[in-house]
Design a protein around this motif. Structure first.
Motif, PDB file in Angstrom:
ATOM      1  N   SER A   1      30.381   8.455   8.672  1.00 18.16           N
ATOM      2  CA  SER A   1      29.238   9.248   8.184  1.00 18.16           C
ATOM      3  C   SER A   1      27.912   8.759   8.738  1.00 18.16           C
ATOM      4  O   SER A   1      26.883   8.835   8.057  1.00 18.16           O
ATOM      5  N   ASN A   2      27.938   8.253   9.962  1.00 14.71           N
ATOM      6  CA  ASN A   2      26.706   7.837  10.632  1.00 14.71           C
ATOM      7  C   ASN A   2      26.274   8.977  11.552  1.00 14.71           C
ATOM      8  O   ASN A   2      26.509   8.963  12.755  1.00 14.71           O
ATOM      9  N   TRP A   3      25.626   9.970  10.987  1.00 21.75           N
ATOM     10  CA  TRP A   3      25.273  11.171  11.727  1.00 21.75           C
ATOM     11  C   TRP A   3      24.280  10.909  12.864  1.00 21.75           C
ATOM     12  O   TRP A   3      24.442  11.454  13.951  1.00 21.75           O
TER      13      TRP A   3
ATOM     14  N   ALA B   1      26.208   9.381  15.741  1.00 23.57           N
ATOM     15  CA  ALA B   1      27.095  10.402  16.321  1.00 23.57           C
ATOM     16  C   ALA B   1      26.298  11.392  17.160  1.00 23.57           C
ATOM     17  O   ALA B   1      26.752  11.823  18.225  1.00 23.57           O
ATOM     18  N   ALA B   2      25.110  11.750  16.696  1.00 19.46           N
ATOM     19  CA  ALA B   2      24.247  12.647  17.470  1.00 19.46           C
ATOM     20  C   ALA B   2      23.814  11.993  18.771  1.00 19.46           C
ATOM     21  O   ALA B   2      23.737  12.651  19.817  1.00 19.46           O
TER      22      ALA B   2
ATOM     23  N   VAL C   1      17.900  14.546  15.285  1.00 21.88           N
ATOM     24  CA  VAL C   1      18.670  13.689  14.385  1.00 21.88           C
ATOM     25  C   VAL C   1      19.063  12.390  15.082  1.00 21.88           C
ATOM     26  O   VAL C   1      19.136  11.323  14.438  1.00 21.88           O
ATOM     27  N   SER C   2      19.296  12.428  16.387  1.00 22.47           N
ATOM     28  CA  SER C   2      19.743  11.232  17.107  1.00 22.47           C
ATOM     29  C   SER C   2      18.703  10.121  17.117  1.00 22.47           C
ATOM     30  O   SER C   2      19.046   8.961  17.383  1.00 22.47           O
TER      31      SER C   2
ATOM     32  N   TYR D   1      33.786  12.030  16.512  1.00 27.98           N
ATOM     33  CA  TYR D   1      34.439  12.509  15.295  1.00 27.98           C
ATOM     34  C   TYR D   1      34.548  11.388  14.263  1.00 27.98           C
ATOM     35  O   TYR D   1      34.286  11.611  13.064  1.00 27.98           O
TER      36      TYR D   1
ATOM     37  N   LEU E   1      20.036  18.459  17.132  1.00 29.14           N
ATOM     38  CA  LEU E   1      20.873  17.310  17.476  1.00 29.14           C
ATOM     39  C   LEU E   1      20.038  16.190  18.082  1.00 29.14           C
ATOM     40  O   LEU E   1      20.199  15.016  17.724  1.00 29.14           O
TER      41      LEU E   1
ATOM     42  N   GLN F   1      32.608   8.767  13.942  1.00 28.37           N
ATOM     43  CA  GLN F   1      31.282   8.456  13.418  1.00 28.37           C
ATOM     44  C   GLN F   1      30.822   9.485  12.387  1.00 28.37           C
ATOM     45  O   GLN F   1      30.130   9.148  11.432  1.00 28.37           O
ATOM     46  N   VAL F   2      31.213  10.748  12.584  1.00 27.63           N
ATOM     47  CA  VAL F   2      30.781  11.804  11.667  1.00 27.63           C
ATOM     48  C   VAL F   2      31.638  11.822  10.406  1.00 27.63           C
ATOM     49  O   VAL F   2      31.121  11.819   9.278  1.00 27.63           O
TER      50      VAL F   2
END
Length: 293
Positions: free
Chosen positions: A257-259, A262-263, A40-41, A250, A37, A252-253
């Motif tokens: 779809s901006n993972w 969101a991370a 990915v952030s 939620y 996590l 964002q994911v």
């Protein structure tokens, strides 16, 4: 002496051997996802929100530069704090009654009532609150039929409803640590205080309450942490437009779809809650030093 040391070493090795499966489980399902996590952030995204191989601090900068996200963080912590405070106020009398119940049957019954919300799905509990708080729900119907109000009140889809539902769901997590602390308390202390001329209220204020502070802080930490990360109850009771960080994560994911962003939001929430928990732990240690020396 040598045999005693060797026996002690074998016992320690045996205990560590029992812990190895749990440690491996935590490393695989807790530590590894947190590391992923965090990694990915820091990833960059292109204009189509595809994750790139390069790294950036832009996601964290955006979180703290945007007034919307800062307000969302503040609202999330505020809801968690109010939920924890309400749980402490309601849980203390319940825990006190639980510990001081004279009959074992009554104590067992109270324990069952206390942990019953934990045996029911949070989704079911949330839908039950929807039935109660909706404009055509039971509470509004009763108030209208009694002529207390002229039209139904908007009790649902707001932060107040979220706090009410969270308090009911998380109340056992507050009551059990308090009950454990009260149960470990030496009953002779209260008898000694009353034998010295203090009444029940002064004995409670000067003896029982100070000695139960560790249970209060422990329960508050658990409730605060769970409330800050609550998603299902906040979504079903408050609606997806409430300014709460789990709902934003939620969106964002799933919706955007901006993972990586969101991370970044998830890791920000994790770090802030961890700082609050460490601060409360520091307060607890200082209190124990003051009381026990």
């Amino acid at each position: 002496m040598l045999k005693t040391i060797m026996k002690s070493d074998r016992q320690k090795a045996f205990y560590w051997g029992l812990l190895i499966p749990t440690i491996l489980l935590l490393l695989f399902f807790l530590v590894t996802p947190l590391v992923m996590l965090a990694e990915v952030s820091f990833r960059e995204v292109d204009s189509y929100l595809n994750i790139q191989e390069t790294y950036t601090f832009q996601h964290y900068i955006e979180v703290f530069q945007s007034g919307t996200y800062v307000k969302t963080i503040g609202t999330t912590l505020g809801v968690a704090f109010i939920t924890g405070l309400c749980c402490m106020i309601l849980a203390y009398p319940a825990a006190y009654m639980l510990v001081n119940a004279r009959h074992s049957g009554l104590r067992t019954f109270l324990y069952i009532l206390l942990i019953m919300p934990l045996l029911i799905s949070m989704v079911v509990l949330s839908f039950a609150w929807i039935v109660l708080l909706a404009q055509n729900g039971m509470i509004n119907q009763v108030l209208v039929n009694l002529n207390i109000i002229d039209q139904p009140l908007p009790m649902l889809w707001n932060l107040t409803a979220v706090v009410i539902a969270l308090v009911q769901v998380l109340l056992p997590f507050a009551a059990l640590p308090i009950a454990n602390t009260l149960g470990d308390m030496n009953p002779k202390l209260k008898s000694a205080s009353m034998s010295l001329g203090e009444n029940r209220w002064k004995t409670f204020i000067k003896v029982t309450l100070p000695l139960s502070i560790p249970g209060l802080i422990s329960g508050f930490v658990i409730v605060f942490s769970l409330a800050a990360g609550s998603y299902i109850t906040a979504l079903l009771i408050g609606g997806r437009m409430q300014p709460l960080l789990p709902l934003t994560i939620y969106q964002q994911v799933v919706q955007i779809s901006n993972w990586p962003f969101a991370a970044a939001l998830s890791f920000t929430l994790l770090v802030i809650v961890a700082i609050c928990v460490l601060f409360l732990g520091w307060l607890l240690s200082r209190w124990e030093e003051r009381v026990y020396g």
